[in-house]
Design an enzyme around this catalytic site. Structure first.
Site, PDB file in Angstrom:
ATOM      1  N   SER A  45       0.857  -1.198   0.000  1.00  0.00           N
ATOM      2  CA  SER A  45       0.000   0.000   0.000  1.00  0.00           C
ATOM      3  C   SER A  45       0.882   1.233   0.000  1.00  0.00           C
ATOM      4  O   SER A  45       2.020   1.188   0.498  1.00  0.00           O
ATOM      5  CB  SER A  45      -0.859   0.002   1.266  1.00  0.00           C
ATOM      6  N   TYR A  84      -1.332  -0.335  10.527  1.00  0.00           N
ATOM      7  CA  TYR A  84      -1.341  -0.601   9.077  1.00  0.00           C
ATOM      8  C   TYR A  84      -0.086  -0.010   8.433  1.00  0.00           C
ATOM      9  O   TYR A  84       0.557  -0.652   7.605  1.00  0.00           O
ATOM     10  CB  TYR A  84      -2.615  -0.004   8.473  1.00  0.00           C
TER      11      TYR A  84
HETATM   12  N1  NAD Z   1      -8.824  -1.443  -1.155  1.00  0.00           N
HETATM   13  C1  NAD Z   1      -7.889  -0.544  -0.916  1.00  0.00           C
HETATM   14  O1  NAD Z   1      -8.167   0.672  -0.899  1.00  0.00           O
HETATM   15  C2  NAD Z   1      -6.453  -0.973  -0.714  1.00  0.00           C
HETATM   16  C3  NAD Z   1      -5.465   0.005  -0.759  1.00  0.00           C
HETATM   17  C4  NAD Z   1      -4.126  -0.356  -0.587  1.00  0.00           C
HETATM   18  C5  NAD Z   1      -3.807  -1.685  -0.359  1.00  0.00           C
HETATM   19  N2  NAD Z   1      -4.794  -2.613  -0.300  1.00  0.00           N
HETATM   20  C6  NAD Z   1      -4.386  -3.997  -0.044  1.00  0.00           C
HETATM   21  O2  NAD Z   1      -4.905  -4.840  -1.029  1.00  0.00           O
HETATM   22  C7  NAD Z   1      -5.018  -6.168  -0.518  1.00  0.00           C
HETATM   23  C8  NAD Z   1      -6.352  -6.754  -0.905  1.00  0.00           C
HETATM   24  O3  NAD Z   1      -7.383  -6.010  -0.293  1.00  0.00           O
HETATM   25  P1  NAD Z   1      -8.736  -5.630  -1.032  1.00  0.00           P
HETATM   26  O4  NAD Z   1      -8.758  -4.176  -1.177  1.00  0.00           O
HETATM   27  O5  NAD Z   1      -8.943  -6.465  -2.221  1.00  0.00           O
HETATM   28  O6  NAD Z   1      -9.813  -5.935   0.111  1.00  0.00           O
HETATM   29  P2  NAD Z   1     -10.605  -7.271   0.438  1.00  0.00           P
HETATM   30  O7  NAD Z   1     -11.110  -7.080   1.815  1.00  0.00           O
HETATM   31  O8  NAD Z   1     -11.565  -7.565  -0.650  1.00  0.00           O
HETATM   32  O9  NAD Z   1      -9.465  -8.386   0.389  1.00  0.00           O
HETATM   33  C9  NAD Z   1      -8.723  -8.800   1.479  1.00  0.00           C
HETATM   34  C10 NAD Z   1      -8.722 -10.300   1.453  1.00  0.00           C
HETATM   35  O10 NAD Z   1      -7.855 -10.767   2.486  1.00  0.00           O
HETATM   36  C11 NAD Z   1      -8.514 -11.867   3.109  1.00  0.00           C
HETATM   37  N3  NAD Z   1      -8.015 -12.033   4.459  1.00  0.00           N
HETATM   38  C12 NAD Z   1      -8.036 -11.135   5.474  1.00  0.00           C
HETATM   39  N4  NAD Z   1      -7.542 -11.695   6.592  1.00  0.00           N
HETATM   40  C13 NAD Z   1      -7.204 -12.972   6.265  1.00  0.00           C
HETATM   41  C14 NAD Z   1      -6.643 -14.056   6.983  1.00  0.00           C
HETATM   42  N5  NAD Z   1      -6.317 -13.944   8.280  1.00  0.00           N
HETATM   43  N6  NAD Z   1      -6.423 -15.205   6.332  1.00  0.00           N
HETATM   44  C15 NAD Z   1      -6.744 -15.345   5.020  1.00  0.00           C
HETATM   45  N7  NAD Z   1      -7.276 -14.353   4.287  1.00  0.00           N
HETATM   46  C16 NAD Z   1      -7.507 -13.188   4.913  1.00  0.00           C
HETATM   47  C17 NAD Z   1      -9.997 -11.498   3.079  1.00  0.00           C
HETATM   48  O11 NAD Z   1     -10.815 -12.627   3.225  1.00  0.00           O
HETATM   49  C18 NAD Z   1     -10.106 -10.876   1.691  1.00  0.00           C
HETATM   50  O12 NAD Z   1     -10.370 -11.872   0.730  1.00  0.00           O
HETATM   51  C19 NAD Z   1      -4.782  -6.061   0.994  1.00  0.00           C
HETATM   52  O13 NAD Z   1      -3.473  -6.481   1.311  1.00  0.00           O
HETATM   53  C20 NAD Z   1      -4.929  -4.573   1.243  1.00  0.00           C
HETATM   54  O14 NAD Z   1      -4.195  -4.156   2.379  1.00  0.00           O
HETATM   55  C21 NAD Z   1      -6.110  -2.308  -0.484  1.00  0.00           C
END
Ligand code: NAD
Length: 267
Positions: A143, A156
């Site tokens: 991120s 975070y």
């Molecule tokens: N959406 C945003 O704005 C954003 C911005 C920067 C970074 N990210 C990063 O992108 C990645 C994906 O997130 P996203 O935005 O698709 O959201 P999301 O919530 O759809 O995806 C996160 C996934 O991680 C899984 N997860 C969480 N804890 C877990 C665990 N203990 N064991 C197994 N799986 C687990 C959840 O089930 C989910 O499928 C993450 O690492 C997040 O930090 C997201």
């Protein structure tokens, strides 16, 4: 998109059943890979298997904070598809726990465990299998919050910052093994994670700060992950690819022409 870019390759996507992870799994499969998606909840994973076909996608129930679960995920993938070429460490959670005196110890540990420890568990188990194949590609979803700080997001920020530098450390340690390790660092992306902003009614001012005035689409991040995992990125390792609509390109100082206009002062 190239239909055969990942033909013969086997990939794991953690957190691969929703958001960026699901978009990545779809993209890898469309381009020929066989993919294991890992997450805690079976329903969205099994729906993805039904959508993309069991010959191409399998679901593995896995809590990425539990080392034995992650070891079982890697073993199941190798057993099912015969090896491992691509590891996408994508599972993550955000944590708005407030300032440090108010941040619970549980939130701190859980946030570091999901966003950082999980990558160590997966790489530790996966790298020996990649070496057997003569190399591989690891892509970590971090991120822009790992590159600079957000108010009230300490856990975070620390977890994603650790994951970015861990990416670089892995990259230099395994360059000679032909294993490339890179990270995509998104800003706001429209996924279930970002829905939390709606809950707090802060999405509008958040987006107003982004030069492109929108959040990213999961597919836009999946494109970058697929590129980093592919042979087209063959000279890239230890790289951080930012995708944030221009947010981190700003200094954070105000938009002066806009401010002066609002104040009625000639620019
Ligand atoms: N959406 C945003 O704005 C954003 C911005 C920067 C970074 N990210 C990063 O992108 C990645 C994906 O997130 P996203 O935005 O698709 O959201 P999301 O919530 O759809 O995806 C996160 C996934 O991680 C899984 N997860 C969480 N804890 C877990 C665990 N203990 N064991 C197994 N799986 C687990 C959840 O089930 C989910 O499928 C993450 O690492 C997040 O930090 C997201």
């Amino acid at each position: 998109m190239r239909k055969d870019r990942f033909e013969g390759r086997v990939a794991i996507v953690t957190g691969g059943t929703t958001g960026i992870g699901a978009a990545t799994a779809r993209r890898l499969v469309e381009e020929g890979a066989r993919v294991v998606v890992a997450a805690r909840r079976p329903e969205p994973g099994l729906a993805l298997v039904a959508e993309l076909g069991e010959d191409r996608v399998r679901f593995c129930k896995c809590d990425v904070t539990v080392q034995s679960d992650v070891e079982a995920l890697i073993a199941m993938t190798v057993e099912t598809f015969g090896g491992l070429d691509i590891l996408v460490n994508n599972a993550g959670v955000t944590c708005f726990g407030g300032y440090t005196p108010d941040l619970s110890s549980q939130d701190w540990h859980q946030t570091i465990a999901i966003n950082l420890h999980s990558i160590y568990y997966a790489c530790k188990a996966a790298i020996p299998h990649m070496k057997c194949r003569g190399g591989g590609a690891i892509v970590n979803t971090t991120s822009i919050s790992g590159m600079s700080a957000d108010y009230g997001f300490t856990a975070y920020n620390a977890a994603k910052g650790g994951a970015i530098n861990y990416t670089k450390a892995l990259a230099i340690d395994h360059a000679q093994d032909n294993i490339r390790v890179n990270t995509v660092a998104p800003g706001l992306v429209d996924t279930p994670m970002a829905d939390a902003l709606e809950q707090f009614h802060v999405r509008e001012p958040w987006v107003a700060n982004i030069p492109m005035k929108r959040g990213g689409k999961p597919e836009e991040i999946a494109n970058i992950i697929a590129f980093l995992a592919s042979d087209e990125a063959s000279f890239m390792t230890g790289s951080v690819v930012v995708a944030d609509g221009g947010l981190s390109a700003t200094t954070g100082q105000p938009n002066l022409p806009k401010l002066l206009a609002e104040l009625g002062v000639a620019g």
